[in-house]
Motif scaffolding. Structure first.
Motif, PDB file in Angstrom:
ATOM      1  N   PRO A  80     -17.324  -3.879  -1.051  1.00  0.00           N
ATOM      2  CA  PRO A  80     -18.193  -2.849  -1.611  1.00  0.00           C
ATOM      3  C   PRO A  80     -17.494  -2.025  -2.688  1.00  0.00           C
ATOM      4  N   ALA A  95     -25.502   3.460   2.085  1.00  0.00           N
ATOM      5  CA  ALA A  95     -24.922   2.186   1.635  1.00  0.00           C
ATOM      6  C   ALA A  95     -23.403   2.206   1.832  1.00  0.00           C
ATOM      7  N   ASP A 142     -22.789   1.823   5.531  1.00  0.00           N
ATOM      8  CA  ASP A 142     -23.075   0.460   6.005  1.00  0.00           C
ATOM      9  C   ASP A 142     -22.010  -0.543   5.559  1.00  0.00           C
ATOM     10  N   ASN A 183     -29.656   7.456   0.399  1.00  0.00           N
ATOM     11  CA  ASN A 183     -29.542   5.996   0.337  1.00  0.00           C
ATOM     12  C   ASN A 183     -28.152   5.567  -0.100  1.00  0.00           C
ATOM     13  N   ARG A 184     -27.610   6.323  -1.034  1.00  0.00           N
ATOM     14  CA  ARG A 184     -26.288   5.983  -1.567  1.00  0.00           C
ATOM     15  C   ARG A 184     -25.223   6.116  -0.467  1.00  0.00           C
TER      16      ARG A 184
END
Ligand SMILES: C[S@@+](CC[C@H](N)C(=O)[O-])C[C@H]1O[C@@H](n2cnc3c(N)ncnc32)[C@H](O)[C@@H]1O
Length: 473
Positions: A107, A170, A173, A166-167
């Motif tokens: 990531p 992410a 995750d 959301n960022r």
């Protein structure tokens, strides 16, 4: 803004000895500071040994889970290290890897830094790597937690996770997840999310309902750090730091700034992995036969660092010596009445022992916060035998290492009286009591002059380097 609480600073510093007033008669002038030297008590050592008796290197190597990365979670870290709290589940079964979940792609880093990048590392998941030369003392990362919950609140992670942007979700995750066997994720999720009186839900529905919260908990379990006061936090970048028994960076919670800071404790070359130690305080002094099972038990991996793979026995001999020296010095610092060959019988002997501790730490490459503790005890013993010049010199060296590990914003440590500058004050106060105001002033003046001389030398050097760079252009 939250300030560092003493309870949390303990994980950076191990306080030992009661708060004693500076007293010329007993020689422990300056012990009034909450001393940062602590580490092992005999009981603590036994505890560690008992725990280790469960697993041997051979057992670990032979275990099917031995090759799997994973299981971080609590540790003693003082510095800040990913937390593993075996005590969370007192019914923890013997170590058994249940599940590992590693994101397959690398990531992007949340906190972009020109100094580092995240890369896949064989057998470790991902790790952080230097992309440029990083000189010792550089502040590499300064990061606020992505998400936090109260201490022991792993069952409370689902709510805050759902509220992440959301960022941030992410970034969360993308982290490595693992379910250490001593945490019963399934029952925690069911107990906290399912109403036992609700019989409208069948087993299948319940399994579906808890699957996501369990994933979220498993990520939190191995990536969290202690925060103050009494919170656990997870970081998008800092949580990606892997462990080494010879770390090259130091991570510490800076309460006043509300961030976790990571400083380079050695000069770091481009492409070198940045590593912290997950073994806080005296646990770093254990020989590999004890460290490896300990890391495996708490974090689920087999350490392959240069100290753990050293076949010459040199590293182990040094760690054993470190353990012996530090334990004896702690007893000395605690004014223990015990008699043991490793407990120095005089201040002069303590000074020699602390000097040996400093040298051995450096030989082992442990330029960590442990080194500041060794300097402090040495300075303390030098002061006790009235070698003021040397006591101040050792305090200056401690101060350098403190700066490299923790930076210069030490407001909370100052408040607690454990920052090196508080120790300097103690030294001057003691000289004043023992030798009078004039002499104390002289030493203070000399120190000031020495500081100014150092500053001037640094300035000259910077000028020379700058001029050379200019000429090169
Ligand atoms: C806090 S995470 C570190 C980041 C993690 N490697 C990742 O990919 O996100 C801790 C986990 O990383 C792995 N790890 C850390 N240091 C390691 C090491 N020296 N050798 C093997 N695995 C390691 C273990 O799986 C450990 O449970």
């Amino acid at each position: 803004m939250a300030e560092i609480q003493e309870s949390n600073v303990k994980h950076v510093y191990f306080f030992i000895g009661e708060q004693a007033a500076a007293s010329p008669s007993d020689g422990f002038a300056g012990a009034g500071d909450a001393s940062r030297y602590g580490t092992v008590t005999p009981a603590g050592r036994e505890e560690m040994r008992d725990a280790d008796d469960d697993v041997t290197i051979e057992q670990v190597a032979a275990s099917p889970s031995g090759d799997l990365p994973g299981a971080g979670a609590a540790s003693t870290y003082g510095t800040s290290i990913p937390n593993g709290k075996p005590e969370m589940n007192p019914l923890a079964p013997a170590f058994k890897m249940r599940k590992k979940e590693s994101p397959s792609s690398v990531p992007a880093l949340d906190a972009a830094s020109p100094l580092l990048e995240i890369r896949k590392v064989e057998g470790k998941g991902c790790g952080l790597f230097a992309v440029a030369s990083i000189p010792r003392g550089t502040l590499i990362i300064s990061e606020a937690p992505l998400m936090k919950v109260v201490d022991e609140g792993i069952h409370l992670t689902w709510g805050p996770y759902c509220r992440l942007s959301n960022r941030d979700k992410a970034a969360y995750d993308a982290m490595y997840g693992y379910q250490p066997p001593y945490i019963d994720f399934d029952s925690i999720a069911r107990t906290s999310l399912i109403d036992p009186c609700d019989d409208s839900m069948d087993e299948g529905d319940a399994d579906k309902l808890v699957a996501e919260p369990i994933r979220v908990m498993s990520i939190f379990a191995i990536n969290n750090f202690n925060l103050q006061p009494n919170h656990l936090g997870i970081y998008a970048t800092i949580s990606r730091l892997n462990h080494s028994c010879i770390p090259n960076v130091h991570s510490a919670i800076n309460g006043p700034l509300g961030v976790n800071t990571v400083h380079a404790t050695t000069d770091i070359l481009p492409n070198e992995e940045l590593t912290i130690t997950y073994l806080g305080g005296s646990a770093s002094y254990l020989p590999r036969s004890k460290r490896i099972p300990e890391l495996h038990r708490k974090f689920g991996f087999i350490c392959q660092c240069s100290a753990c793979t050293d076949q010459t026995g040199a590293s182990d001999s040094r760690r054993e010596l470190l353990d012996y020296l530090a334990w004896g010095l702690n007893e000395y610092n605690d004014r223990s009445t015990a008699t043991d060959a490793c407990i120095p019988a005089s201040h002069a002997a303590a000074l020699t022992q602390a000097e040996d501790l400093i040298v051995t730490l450096k030989q082992e490459g442990l330029d960590t916060i442990e080194l500041t503790k060794a300097y402090r005890i040495a300075s303390y013993a030098a002061l006790a035998i009235k070698n003021y010049e040397y006591a101040l010199q050792l305090a200056r060296e401690e101060s350098e290492v403190e700066k490299y590990c923790l930076g210069t914003d030490l407001r909370d440590l100052r408040r607690l009286g454990v920052a090196t500058e508080g120790w300097f004050k103690r030294i001057y106060e003691t000289i004043k009591v023992w030798e009078g105001k004039e002499v104390a002033r002289e030493y203070q003046g000399l120190s000031k002059k020495e500081k100014q001389r150092k500053k001037a030398r640094r300035y000259k050097k910077a000028k020379r380097v700058g001029a050379a760079a200019f000429r090169a252009e």
